[in-house]
Motif scaffolding. Sequence first.
Motif, PDB file in Angstrom:
ATOM      1  N   SER A  21      32.089 -59.040   5.441  1.00 11.46           N
ATOM      2  CA  SER A  21      31.669 -58.454   6.703  1.00 11.46           C
ATOM      3  C   SER A  21      30.429 -59.162   7.219  1.00 11.46           C
ATOM      4  N   ARG A  22      30.198 -59.054   8.521  1.00 17.13           N
ATOM      5  CA  ARG A  22      29.059 -59.700   9.146  1.00 17.13           C
ATOM      6  C   ARG A  22      27.762 -59.251   8.518  1.00 17.13           C
ATOM      7  N   ILE A  45      35.955 -63.161  10.861  1.00  9.49           N
ATOM      8  CA  ILE A  45      35.600 -61.871  11.474  1.00  9.49           C
ATOM      9  C   ILE A  45      36.762 -60.885  11.439  1.00  9.49           C
ATOM     10  N   ASP A  48      36.239 -57.135  10.170  1.00  7.51           N
ATOM     11  CA  ASP A  48      35.400 -56.326  11.055  1.00  7.51           C
ATOM     12  C   ASP A  48      36.068 -56.100  12.408  1.00  7.51           C
ATOM     13  N   LEU A  49      36.762 -57.110  12.900  1.00  5.78           N
ATOM     14  CA  LEU A  49      37.451 -56.968  14.185  1.00  5.78           C
ATOM     15  C   LEU A  49      38.554 -55.914  14.082  1.00  5.78           C
ATOM     16  N   LYS A  52      36.800 -52.487  14.174  1.00  9.86           N
ATOM     17  CA  LYS A  52      35.968 -52.132  15.329  1.00  9.86           C
ATOM     18  C   LYS A  52      36.647 -52.245  16.686  1.00  9.86           C
ATOM     19  N   TYR A 121      31.350 -58.715  20.278  1.00  6.06           N
ATOM     20  CA  TYR A 121      31.308 -60.141  19.981  1.00  6.06           C
ATOM     21  C   TYR A 121      30.008 -60.476  19.238  1.00  6.06           C
ATOM     22  N   ASP A 123      28.020 -58.329  17.689  1.00  4.27           N
ATOM     23  CA  ASP A 123      27.978 -57.553  16.452  1.00  4.27           C
ATOM     24  C   ASP A 123      28.772 -58.235  15.344  1.00  4.27           C
ATOM     25  N   LEU A 124      29.794 -58.976  15.722  1.00  7.46           N
ATOM     26  CA  LEU A 124      30.620 -59.687  14.746  1.00  7.46           C
ATOM     27  C   LEU A 124      29.944 -60.959  14.250  1.00  7.46           C
TER      28      LEU A 124
END
Length: 126
Positions: A21-22, A45, A48-49, A52, A121, A123-124
């Motif tokens: 994760s980021r 990503i 997480d994508l 989210k 974008y 946040d990732l």
Amino acid sequence: MPSAASRHSQVMTHREAAYTSRSARTDEEKGKMASMSHEDQLFMIRPDLIKKTSGALLRDLLDELQAPPRVISSREAEDVLQRTSVLQDQVTSLIDMVLKKGDRACGIMLSLLKELDSYLYQDLGL
């Protein structure tokens, strides 16, 4: 010169190591992300994508990916939505579909993501 299988193995090892994760990525890893291919960025990503992405964003991405330069067909978009009613599964299906289409398609999707939801974008870690 490494064989195609050897290069694929190296890329997959790199991808597996980077599949975090980021929030778990270091500043150094974030800096490296900018020099990666679009395909590798999207792959990194992906978890997480999937977590989210909202239903509205998914529909917007599907609509925009059908517009020129057409990354997906209308049939593929319908397939993403009809295969399952679970949002995370739909997002997974879309990401995997775009990843199979190569770096250019991944770059278009990332650009659309930035345009449609710049907060996500960022946040990732992109």
